[in-house]
Design a protein around this motif. Sequence first.
Motif, PDB file in Angstrom:
ATOM      1  N   HIS A  97       0.859  -1.173   0.000  1.00  0.00           N
ATOM      2  CA  HIS A  97       0.000   0.000   0.000  1.00  0.00           C
ATOM      3  C   HIS A  97       0.889   1.214   0.000  1.00  0.00           C
ATOM      4  N   GLY A  98       0.357   2.251  -0.581  1.00  0.00           N
ATOM      5  CA  GLY A  98       1.188   3.347  -0.940  1.00  0.00           C
ATOM      6  C   GLY A  98       1.338   4.426   0.066  1.00  0.00           C
ATOM      7  N   THR A  99       1.208   5.511  -0.407  1.00  0.00           N
ATOM      8  CA  THR A  99       1.733   6.713   0.164  1.00  0.00           C
ATOM      9  C   THR A  99       0.774   7.829  -0.155  1.00  0.00           C
ATOM     10  N   THR A 100       1.140   9.009   0.206  1.00  0.00           N
ATOM     11  CA  THR A 100       0.384  10.175  -0.216  1.00  0.00           C
ATOM     12  C   THR A 100       1.369  11.210  -0.722  1.00  0.00           C
ATOM     13  N   ILE A 101       1.111  11.711  -1.917  1.00  0.00           N
ATOM     14  CA  ILE A 101       1.912  12.772  -2.521  1.00  0.00           C
ATOM     15  C   ILE A 101       0.951  13.875  -2.935  1.00  0.00           C
ATOM     16  N   ILE A 102       1.321  15.121  -2.644  1.00  0.00           N
ATOM     17  CA  ILE A 102       0.497  16.257  -3.060  1.00  0.00           C
ATOM     18  C   ILE A 102       1.385  17.311  -3.698  1.00  0.00           C
ATOM     19  N   GLY A 103       0.858  17.949  -4.732  1.00  0.00           N
ATOM     20  CA  GLY A 103       1.508  19.092  -5.365  1.00  0.00           C
ATOM     21  C   GLY A 103       0.555  20.272  -5.307  1.00  0.00           C
ATOM     22  N   VAL A 104       1.058  21.423  -4.861  1.00  0.00           N
ATOM     23  CA  VAL A 104       0.242  22.632  -4.745  1.00  0.00           C
ATOM     24  C   VAL A 104       0.971  23.773  -5.447  1.00  0.00           C
ATOM     25  N   ARG A 105       0.278  24.412  -6.394  1.00  0.00           N
ATOM     26  CA  ARG A 105       0.832  25.576  -7.105  1.00  0.00           C
ATOM     27  C   ARG A 105       0.113  26.817  -6.584  1.00  0.00           C
ATOM     28  N   ARG A 106       0.916  27.774  -6.104  1.00  0.00           N
ATOM     29  CA  ARG A 106       0.327  29.003  -5.570  1.00  0.00           C
ATOM     30  C   ARG A 106       1.410  30.067  -5.437  1.00  0.00           C
ATOM     31  N   ASP A 112      -1.728   8.551 -19.310  1.00  0.00           N
ATOM     32  CA  ASP A 112      -2.275   9.874 -19.000  1.00  0.00           C
ATOM     33  C   ASP A 112      -1.203  10.842 -18.533  1.00  0.00           C
ATOM     34  N   VAL A 113      -1.308  12.067 -19.009  1.00  0.00           N
ATOM     35  CA  VAL A 113      -0.566  13.200 -18.466  1.00  0.00           C
ATOM     36  C   VAL A 113      -1.640  14.227 -18.150  1.00  0.00           C
ATOM     37  N   LEU A 114      -1.914  14.378 -16.864  1.00  0.00           N
ATOM     38  CA  LEU A 114      -3.029  15.198 -16.428  1.00  0.00           C
ATOM     39  C   LEU A 114      -2.541  16.481 -15.781  1.00  0.00           C
ATOM     40  N   GLU A 115      -3.095  17.600 -16.229  1.00  0.00           N
ATOM     41  CA  GLU A 115      -2.842  18.872 -15.563  1.00  0.00           C
ATOM     42  C   GLU A 115      -4.028  19.104 -14.638  1.00  0.00           C
ATOM     43  N   PRO A 116      -3.784  19.103 -13.331  1.00  0.00           N
ATOM     44  CA  PRO A 116      -4.898  19.129 -12.387  1.00  0.00           C
ATOM     45  C   PRO A 116      -5.627  20.466 -12.353  1.00  0.00           C
ATOM     46  N   GLU A 117      -6.899  20.380 -11.986  1.00  0.00           N
ATOM     47  CA  GLU A 117      -7.685  21.588 -11.775  1.00  0.00           C
ATOM     48  C   GLU A 117      -7.336  22.178 -10.415  1.00  0.00           C
ATOM     49  N   HIS A 118      -7.596  23.452 -10.260  1.00  0.00           N
ATOM     50  CA  HIS A 118      -7.444  24.144  -8.982  1.00  0.00           C
ATOM     51  C   HIS A 118      -6.002  24.172  -8.494  1.00  0.00           C
ATOM     52  N   ASP A 119      -5.024  23.890  -9.370  1.00  0.00           N
ATOM     53  CA  ASP A 119      -3.603  23.940  -9.028  1.00  0.00           C
ATOM     54  C   ASP A 119      -3.200  23.001  -7.903  1.00  0.00           C
ATOM     55  N   ILE A 120      -3.902  21.878  -7.784  1.00  0.00           N
ATOM     56  CA  ILE A 120      -3.590  20.876  -6.762  1.00  0.00           C
ATOM     57  C   ILE A 120      -3.623  19.497  -7.413  1.00  0.00           C
ATOM     58  N   ALA A 121      -2.571  18.715  -7.183  1.00  0.00           N
ATOM     59  CA  ALA A 121      -2.500  17.337  -7.662  1.00  0.00           C
ATOM     60  C   ALA A 121      -2.225  16.445  -6.464  1.00  0.00           C
ATOM     61  N   ALA A 122      -2.856  15.286  -6.418  1.00  0.00           N
ATOM     62  CA  ALA A 122      -2.608  14.345  -5.322  1.00  0.00           C
ATOM     63  C   ALA A 122      -2.748  12.923  -5.834  1.00  0.00           C
ATOM     64  N   ILE A 123      -1.865  12.047  -5.339  1.00  0.00           N
ATOM     65  CA  ILE A 123      -1.879  10.637  -5.717  1.00  0.00           C
ATOM     66  C   ILE A 123      -1.600   9.788  -4.481  1.00  0.00           C
ATOM     67  N   GLY A 124      -1.818   8.499  -4.620  1.00  0.00           N
ATOM     68  CA  GLY A 124      -1.509   7.559  -3.549  1.00  0.00           C
ATOM     69  C   GLY A 124      -2.727   7.217  -2.727  1.00  0.00           C
ATOM     70  N   SER A 125      -2.506   6.365  -1.746  1.00  0.00           N
ATOM     71  CA  SER A 125      -3.621   5.851  -0.955  1.00  0.00           C
ATOM     72  C   SER A 125      -4.340   6.937  -0.166  1.00  0.00           C
ATOM     73  N   GLY A 126      -3.654   7.967   0.240  1.00  0.00           N
ATOM     74  CA  GLY A 126      -4.282   9.085   0.941  1.00  0.00           C
ATOM     75  C   GLY A 126      -4.472  10.299   0.058  1.00  0.00           C
ATOM     76  N   GLY A 127      -4.291  10.116  -1.249  1.00  0.00           N
ATOM     77  CA  GLY A 127      -4.360  11.243  -2.181  1.00  0.00           C
ATOM     78  C   GLY A 127      -5.690  11.974  -2.182  1.00  0.00           C
ATOM     79  N   ASN A 128      -6.775  11.233  -2.127  1.00  0.00           N
ATOM     80  CA  ASN A 128      -8.085  11.901  -2.143  1.00  0.00           C
ATOM     81  C   ASN A 128      -8.332  12.709  -0.880  1.00  0.00           C
ATOM     82  N   TYR A 129      -7.831  12.225   0.262  1.00  0.00           N
ATOM     83  CA  TYR A 129      -7.972  12.989   1.507  1.00  0.00           C
ATOM     84  C   TYR A 129      -7.162  14.280   1.428  1.00  0.00           C
ATOM     85  N   ALA A 130      -5.920  14.160   0.959  1.00  0.00           N
ATOM     86  CA  ALA A 130      -5.064  15.339   0.840  1.00  0.00           C
ATOM     87  C   ALA A 130      -5.630  16.328  -0.173  1.00  0.00           C
TER      88      ALA A 130
END
Length: 186
Positions: free
Chosen positions: A10-19, A124-142
């Motif tokens: 099981h994975g991890t949580t990664i988040i990217g935030v542009r601001r 897929d190469v996805l540019e996220p909406e709202h300047d936030i990207a998240a992946i991994g098992s906790g990605g949706n929470y983050a």
Amino acid sequence: MADEKFPGWHGTTIIGVRRGGEVVIAGDGQVSLGQTVIKGTARKVRRLNPGGREVVAGFAGSTADAFTLLERLEKKLEALPGQLARASVELAKDWRMDKYLRNLEAMLIVTDGTDLFIITGAGDVLEPEHDIAAIGSGGNYALAAARGLIQSDLGAEDVARRAMQIAADICVYTNGNLTVERIAAS
């Protein structure tokens, strides 16, 4: 039915935030096998420096697979300096089409400070909406936490850190031992 090749990783949580002219990528340090924490201090966010231009990448999934993908991305960036979008698309195409790469179990978030992408093995190469990207098992929470926090006056790093803390409080496969990398828009 569980995949027999990957016994309960099981994975991890990664988040990217542009601001505010910068992008922050944060990742937790937990590696789990089934219900056991194997390591709590893994570093899943890395700086790449192909051809002198910095890129920050975070990965979720199998570590060996992610390192294979990061090496391939570096080669693409060396061949296409300053073209993160094109290098990401080329990596995604190879990942989907190549018989060996197709079996890799990982996802990436990458940024050069301007662009922010999620790269998947489905091509897929996805540019996220709202300047936030998240992946991994906790990605949706983050992701949900960051979407709420982005409405505040917090900077990118504070949004990422707080969103990761919320994910760590909810997802048993995510811990609060963070690696955070920041990169300014070029």
